[in-house]
Design an enzyme around this catalytic site. Structure first.
Site, PDB file in Angstrom:
ATOM      1  N   TYR A  54      63.695  56.710  13.227  1.00 46.41           N
ATOM      2  CA  TYR A  54      63.710  55.600  14.173  1.00 46.41           C
ATOM      3  C   TYR A  54      62.311  54.973  14.256  1.00 46.41           C
ATOM      4  CZ  TYR A  54      68.320  57.235  15.641  1.00 46.41           C
ATOM      5  OH  TYR A  54      69.644  57.604  15.660  1.00 46.41           O
TER       6      TYR A  54
ATOM      7  N   ARG B 202      60.841  64.039  21.084  1.00 51.09           N
ATOM      8  CA  ARG B 202      61.777  64.333  19.993  1.00 51.09           C
ATOM      9  C   ARG B 202      60.972  64.234  18.701  1.00 51.09           C
ATOM     10  NH1 ARG B 202      67.679  64.464  19.018  1.00 51.09           N
ATOM     11  NH2 ARG B 202      67.606  66.472  17.994  1.00 51.09           N
TER      12      ARG B 202
ATOM     13  N   CYS C 173      82.778  69.312  11.819  1.00 48.23           N
ATOM     14  CA  CYS C 173      83.493  68.298  11.028  1.00 48.23           C
ATOM     15  C   CYS C 173      82.905  66.902  11.196  1.00 48.23           C
ATOM     16  CB  CYS C 173      84.969  68.290  11.404  1.00 48.23           C
ATOM     17  SG  CYS C 173      85.294  67.729  13.099  1.00 48.23           S
TER      18      CYS C 173
END
Length: 669
Positions: free
Chosen positions: A179, A227, A365
């Site tokens: 980002y 982060r 998944c």
């Protein structure tokens, strides 16, 4: 009090001066359930409250843009642009979490930069001029120095609002995931010549000034966390490293991340929330089931060793024993759970009780969560149909309990039986084979399907604990079902594989994918897989792990995993394409189809190169499934609305569809 089975998880943790009750953190995840301007609506607050009630020590919200209109798009509305609504709803969210002793951090985000999805962007900006990742014809202009400072100020202003509303801290999307903040931090993408470029200190400056500004405005005791990506796993632009592949990192590697982390720490960062990979290496950032569980731990271990503040790590750390051991041996200081808390909000409470086998497992998944969010659909979970129904759809006792027969002990059948029993119905499952699990037994066969296997075991435990009888080797006819005296019947009879009407198939060593996966048939050393859809590719991946096996995928369309109604999430597809193209023992023929078979191989017609013969020992048929609905059709006339068709027997699909449909039907009876 009894000794805890996972004691490291339940030791308090200090982030700055703030103490968490345990070391279990909910990872920030976009939901696409937000109100306009990304305001936390009441359903979203109930969703977070359910995870606080489930025992998490800290929740980090989805990312809220703090951009001051530097990068503009309909995708970039910010709650801070609606101050009155933002404050009202944030205060409600804080109260909902604090009710259970759970702390709350708001995540703040500085935008997309070069990874902006080309969907209605009003302006394309980035730290430096360069092409868009998805559409290289789009050029991003470099942000001005004044625009960079506006973004820093927007973060400081937003953090002040968070503190005023009672949030316990903030998490900055700093050097993370490709980002905007990560692009500033990475030499590959930052070619600036002002104070926000140049050496590592210049590239770190946007985050450093953000941390320092928040600390000055909100006080040293207000936690500011980052982060942070420790390794990009990028051998090239728009390519991720195949696991085990030797490569040269062109993004950021671990030693440089350690240096960057120390700079952030010195500026006042109180903790790091890790997240590896980037959008160029999408399957490392949003890892599918094919990557090993805990795949970020090796990268984060040396980083943690060099930091003096807590390092919190997600990355498919799905089981309490793995999380407990990673904290015990010093690899991380706390575990972050994202998809695992979607699958089971009670994960922390169950781990505290030592009941790990009762945790409903995430299967990796990516269908309901990351795959839907990345295609701008509201977040769901393949195994937990209650996501975002926490406030509106409490599981209520049946007004008039009934006798219900469930035909088929696949995942859909067991989910229906579970909900029926919890509501007070008398339910029995009838299964024609000697095992429960249905087609999911075949799906769970490869080594990389640990989550699938755990889900089957979880359902079997629910059946046992709830006292639901499964009668095996009972292939039921319509007449036999009518004799049961059941008031309601749920038909969950699954599918049958399609056969190809192609000359010579009876003479070939042709096997269905399900039979191969279940071990009922064996493959030779040279294999042709007919069908490059999801199942065919997983079979090819599984077979190719034995390097002595040569696998050729024959697919009619122009790409693998693209045909039919079942589309894989982007990161699953990215992984499959990278790995299958990387392995020397896998060959892919697109726009091709089998014309005929012999005992020695397959004659294939290919659009570009014409006909060719592929010698092989085994032909694996993975060309689709046919619903088994004959039993339902036989019952429908006599039972009317009291017989229900669910799962693949209704329409072949993914597990999320079967679980959701089964849950809905069982709630309605």
């Amino acid at each position: 009090m009894a000794e805890l089975k996972y004691p490291e998880l339940f030791k308090p943790l200090k982030i700055g001066s703030l103490e968490l009750k345990n070391r279990i953190v909910m990872s920030p995840m976009d939901t696409k359930h937000q109100e306009p301007y990304m305001i936390w609506g009441d359903d979203t607050i109930a969703y977070y409250e359910e995870r606080a009630k489930g025992g998490a020590g800290l929740i980090v919200t989805y990312a809220c843009p703090a951009l001051d209109k530097v990068e503009e798009s309909p995708l970039l509305q910010s709650p801070f642009d609606r101050p009155e609504e933002c404050r009202r709803q944030m205060k409600k969210l804080v109260a909902a979490c604090h009710k259970y002793g759970c702390k709350l951090f708001i995540q703040l985000w500085s935008g997309f930069g070069r990874i902006a999805f080309p969907l209605g962007m009003n302006n394309y900006v980035a730290p430096s001029e360069g092409p868009n990742l998805w559409d290289p014809e789009i050029q991003h202009r470099a942000m001005t120095t004044e625009e960079v400072r506006r973004i820093i100020k927007a973060h400081i202003d937003a953090a002040e609002v968070c503190k005023e509303c009672g949030a316990d801290g903030v998490n900055i999307v700093a050097a993370y995931g490709g980002y905007m903040g990560d692009q500033f931090s990475t030499a590959l993408f930052n070619h600036r010549t002002d104070e926000y470029g140049g050496d590592i200190n210049g590239r770190a400056r946007i985050t450093v000034e953000t941390i320092e500004g928040i600390k000055e405005r909100c006080g040293r005791d207000f936690p500011v966390t980052c982060r942070f990506t420790t390794r990009h796993h990028m051998p090239a632009i728009h390519h991720g490293q195949v696991p085990g592949e030797p490569y040269r990192e062109i993004g950021r590697d671990v030693p440089e991340s350690i240096e960057l982390g120390k700079i952030f720490e010195k500026a006042g960062c109180d903790a790091f929330l890790i997240g590896n990979g980037c959008y160029d290496a999408l399957f490392w950032q949003y890892s599918p089931m094919y990557l090993p569980e805990g795949e970020w731990l090796d990268d984060v271990r040396p980083f943690t060793a060099q930091m003096n503040v807590p390092v919190i790590c997600p990355g498919r750390i799905l089981r309490p024993e793995m999380a407990n051991e990673a904290i015990r041996n010093g690899t991380i200081d706390a575990v972050a759970l994202g998809r695992a808390l979607l699958a089971d909000p009670q994960w922390p409470n169950k781990a505290y009780k030592g009941d790990a086998e009762d945790i409903r497992p995430c299967i990796g998944c990516n269908n309901g969560c990351i795959g839907r969010v990345m295609s701008a659909q509201p977040l769901m979970c393949a195994v937990n149909p209650d996501i975002f129904r926490e406030r509106s759809q409490e599981l209520l006792p049946a007004a008039a309990p009934k006798k219900v027969a469930v035909i088929g002990a696949g995942i859909g059948g067991m989910e229906a039986a579970r909900v029926l029993k919890l509501r007070g119905h008398d339910v029995t499952i009838y299964e024609k084979s000697s095992e429960a699990g249905g087609l999911f037994l075949a799906a769970s066969a490869p080594d990389f399907k640990q989550g699938d296997r755990r889900l089957i075991q979880w359902y079997l435990k629910q059946m046992k604990d709830l006292g639901i009888e499964i009668k095996y080797q009972c292939e039921m006819s319509a007449e036999a079902i009518k004799s049961l005296g059941a008031e309601e019947v749920i038909v969950a009879t699954g599918t049958s594989p399609k056969m190809l009407p192609i000359p010579g198939i009876e003479s070939a060593n042709a096997v269905f994918a399900e039979d191969l996966l279940r071990g009922r048939k064996k493959a030779g050393r040279k294999v042709v897989v007919l069908g490059g859809g999801w199942v065919g590719c997983e079979v090819a991946l599984w077979l190719s792990e034995d390097k002595g096996t040569d696998v050729t995928i024959v697919e009619m369309t122009k790409g693998i995993m693209t045909g039919g109604d079942i589309q894989p999430p982007a990161m699953n597809l990215a992984y499959m394409e990278e790995v299958l193209n990387f392995r020397e023992n896998v060959h892919i023929l697109l726009r091709s189809k089998a014309a005929s078979f012999t005992a020695d191989g397959v004659q294939v017609t290919t659009k570009r190169v014409g006909d060719r013969f592929i010698p092989c020992d085994t032909v694996v048929l993975s060309v689709g499934l046919t619903p088994n609905r004959a039993l339902f059709d036989a019952l429908k006339e006599s039972m009317g609305d009291h017989v229900h068709l669910i799962g693949d027997a209704d329409s072949p699909g993914i597990i999320m569809t079967a679980v959701q449909q089964a849950n809905d039907v069982a709630r309605a009876i």
